[in-house]
Structures are given as structure tokens and as C-alpha cells.
Design a protein around this motif. Structure first.
Motif, PDB file in Angstrom:
ATOM      1  N   ARG A  27       0.823  -1.202   0.000  1.00  0.00           N
ATOM      2  CA  ARG A  27       0.000   0.000   0.000  1.00  0.00           C
ATOM      3  C   ARG A  27       0.862   1.260   0.000  1.00  0.00           C
ATOM      4  N   THR A  28       0.547   2.149  -0.918  1.00  0.00           N
ATOM      5  CA  THR A  28       1.176   3.474  -0.931  1.00  0.00           C
ATOM      6  C   THR A  28       0.123   4.460  -0.426  1.00  0.00           C
ATOM      7  N   GLY A  29       0.378   5.717  -0.530  1.00  0.00           N
ATOM      8  CA  GLY A  29      -0.578   6.718  -0.063  1.00  0.00           C
ATOM      9  C   GLY A  29      -1.753   6.892  -1.007  1.00  0.00           C
ATOM     10  N   ARG A  30      -1.664   6.320  -2.198  1.00  0.00           N
ATOM     11  CA  ARG A  30      -2.726   6.457  -3.192  1.00  0.00           C
ATOM     12  C   ARG A  30      -3.581   5.204  -3.258  1.00  0.00           C
ATOM     13  N   ALA A  31      -4.801   5.353  -3.699  1.00  0.00           N
ATOM     14  CA  ALA A  31      -5.711   4.218  -3.835  1.00  0.00           C
ATOM     15  C   ALA A  31      -5.279   3.346  -5.009  1.00  0.00           C
ATOM     16  N   ASN A  32      -5.197   2.050  -4.766  1.00  0.00           N
ATOM     17  CA  ASN A  32      -4.837   1.081  -5.795  1.00  0.00           C
ATOM     18  C   ASN A  32      -5.643  -0.189  -5.524  1.00  0.00           C
ATOM     19  N   PRO A  33      -6.515  -0.585  -6.447  1.00  0.00           N
ATOM     20  CA  PRO A  33      -7.341  -1.777  -6.215  1.00  0.00           C
ATOM     21  C   PRO A  33      -6.531  -3.040  -5.943  1.00  0.00           C
ATOM     22  N   LYS A 114      11.536  -0.870   3.650  1.00  0.00           N
ATOM     23  CA  LYS A 114      12.271  -2.068   4.074  1.00  0.00           C
ATOM     24  C   LYS A 114      11.631  -3.323   3.490  1.00  0.00           C
ATOM     25  N   GLU A 115      10.290  -3.353   3.464  1.00  0.00           N
ATOM     26  CA  GLU A 115       9.570  -4.481   2.864  1.00  0.00           C
ATOM     27  C   GLU A 115       9.909  -4.606   1.381  1.00  0.00           C
ATOM     28  N   VAL A 116       9.938  -3.480   0.691  1.00  0.00           N
ATOM     29  CA  VAL A 116      10.273  -3.471  -0.736  1.00  0.00           C
ATOM     30  C   VAL A 116      11.669  -4.040  -0.953  1.00  0.00           C
ATOM     31  N   ILE A 170      13.161  -1.678 -10.499  1.00  0.00           N
ATOM     32  CA  ILE A 170      11.766  -1.867 -10.082  1.00  0.00           C
ATOM     33  C   ILE A 170      11.605  -1.474  -8.619  1.00  0.00           C
ATOM     34  N   ALA A 171      12.542  -1.933  -7.777  1.00  0.00           N
ATOM     35  CA  ALA A 171      12.482  -1.619  -6.343  1.00  0.00           C
ATOM     36  C   ALA A 171      12.670  -0.121  -6.103  1.00  0.00           C
ATOM     37  N   ALA A 172      13.595   0.508  -6.822  1.00  0.00           N
ATOM     38  CA  ALA A 172      13.838   1.946  -6.649  1.00  0.00           C
ATOM     39  C   ALA A 172      12.602   2.753  -7.041  1.00  0.00           C
ATOM     40  N   GLU A 175      10.146   2.407  -4.210  1.00  0.00           N
ATOM     41  CA  GLU A 175      10.610   3.191  -3.056  1.00  0.00           C
ATOM     42  C   GLU A 175      10.316   4.674  -3.278  1.00  0.00           C
ATOM     43  N   LYS A 176      10.564   5.151  -4.491  1.00  0.00           N
ATOM     44  CA  LYS A 176      10.297   6.550  -4.802  1.00  0.00           C
ATOM     45  C   LYS A 176       8.808   6.829  -4.660  1.00  0.00           C
ATOM     46  N   GLU A 177       7.976   5.910  -5.145  1.00  0.00           N
ATOM     47  CA  GLU A 177       6.521   6.058  -5.036  1.00  0.00           C
ATOM     48  C   GLU A 177       6.089   6.110  -3.563  1.00  0.00           C
ATOM     49  N   LEU A 178       6.711   5.255  -2.733  1.00  0.00           N
ATOM     50  CA  LEU A 178       6.356   5.224  -1.315  1.00  0.00           C
ATOM     51  C   LEU A 178       6.778   6.503  -0.589  1.00  0.00           C
ATOM     52  N   MET A 179       7.920   7.034  -0.928  1.00  0.00           N
ATOM     53  CA  MET A 179       8.428   8.199  -0.216  1.00  0.00           C
ATOM     54  C   MET A 179       7.845   9.510  -0.713  1.00  0.00           C
ATOM     55  N   THR A 180       7.098   9.472  -1.810  1.00  0.00           N
ATOM     56  CA  THR A 180       6.431  10.677  -2.321  1.00  0.00           C
ATOM     57  C   THR A 180       5.225  10.978  -1.461  1.00  0.00           C
TER      58      THR A 180
END
Length: 181
Positions: A27-33, A114-116, A170-172, A175-180
Motif C-alpha cells: 500500500r502506498t498513499g494512493r488508492a490502488n485496487p 524495508k519491505e520493498v 523496479i524496487a527503486a 521506493e520513490k513512489e512510497l516516499m512521495t
């Protein structure tokens, strides 16, 4: 040559695909089915995936809308989401279920990064295992000359390096998506 480079390539690409599937469910901060892919709903005595008993849409950036195909499954859907480890609170109005995706804290973002990294490492291990199998097959092949063995090993190593680099990318990206924020 008895070594099948296509098979090794396919297995390494499979590790990348598995990583993409695993990361899509984080899960990131955005909605994703896709974060609801693992949610199982008890429906007429059988456990079925949520996406088989309801449609899931994203009406806005931080909201998921779940519309059951059968209104009788509404309560089971709410229960299944509450029982999942997603940390989301479903709101039902008797017709649909709304899932508001809360803003993540910095600490939670770091945990998910860390999970990523752990998932990426699992994929790298899978790629290295494919490399080891290919190298063993090359060494066991008695028909190959020393030069053929060296060339084949170099080819397998290059394939491994390319796939490890792709996994890191892919991981980077995740990670960028998560930290945004």
C-alpha cells in the motif's frame, strides 16, 4: 550446446514479474485496487477473492469504492476487510463500501521501503539460483570446449547482471513512489 539460455531467461524474467506482483500489493498513499487482491470473502460458505464478489473502482486518488454484485455479500466484504492486515476501515452505506486510504506517516513509509527491499532481495536470490543452475549445467556438459564453457558462463553472468539491475530499478521506482508525499 545443451544449455538452454531461453529457459534461464524466462525464469529470471519470472522473478521480475513476481516482484512486480508483490510490490503492487504494498500500500502506498494512493488508492490502488491491487491492495485488495489478497482479501478473501466468505461467500455462501466458501472463501473467494474480493474481486469475484464485487467491483472495485477508484473514484478519487485516496478512495476505493467497492460495489458488491450481490447486496447480501456487503456485510461479508466489510468483515473480510476488517480481518485483513491492511489497516483500513471500511465505511458501508448499505449499497457500497468506501475505503478511505489514510495518509501514511514517515515511519510507516520507511517500514514499507524495508519491505520493498526484502522483496527485491528475494527476487535477486531467485535470479542467482537460476544462474547457479545454468552454470552447473554448463560445467556438466562434456561436449563443450573450454572456450564454449567460458563464453556460456559469461553469457549467463551478463544475463544475471541485467536481471539484477532490472530488479533494482523496479524496487527503486516503488521506493520513490512510497516516499512521495
Amino acid at each position: 550446446m545443451a544449455i538452454d539460455f531461453n529457459q534461464a531467461t524466462d525464469k529470471m524474467k519470472g522473478a521480475q514479474d513476481a516482484l512486480r506482483r508483490e510490490l503492487a500489493e504494498i500500500r502506498t498513499g494512493r488508492a490502488n485496487p491491487r491492495i485488495l487482491d489478497r482479501v478473501q470473502v466468505e461467500y455462501y460458505g466458501a472463501m473467494v477473492p474480493l474481486n469475484q464478489v464485487a467491483s472495485i473502482s477508484v473514484p478519487e486518488a485516496r478512495m476505493l469504492l467497492i460495489t458488491p454484485f450481490d447486496k447480501g455479500a456487503l456485510e461479508a466484504i466489510v468483515t473480510a476487510i476488517n480481518m485483513s492486515d491492511l489497516g483500513l476501515n471500511p465505511a458501508s452505506d448499505g449499497q457500497i463500501v468506501r475505503l478511505a486510504i489514510p495518509q501514511m506517516t514517515e515511519e510507516r513509509r520507511k517500514e514499507l521501503v524495508k519491505e520493498v527491499k526484502a522483496e527485491a532481495e528475494k527476487s535477486k536470490v531467485a535470479v542467482r539460483n537460476v544462474r547457479r543452475e545454468a552454470m552447473d549445467a554448463i560445467k556438466k556438459d562434456k561436449e563443450l570446449t573450454e572456450d564454449d564453457v567460458r563464453d556460456s558462463e559469461d553469457k549467463v553472468q551478463k544475463l544475471t547482471d541485467d536481471n539484477i539491475k532490472a530488479i533494482d530499478e523496479i524496487a527503486a521506482e516503488k521506493e520513490k513512489e512510497l516516499m512521495t508525499i
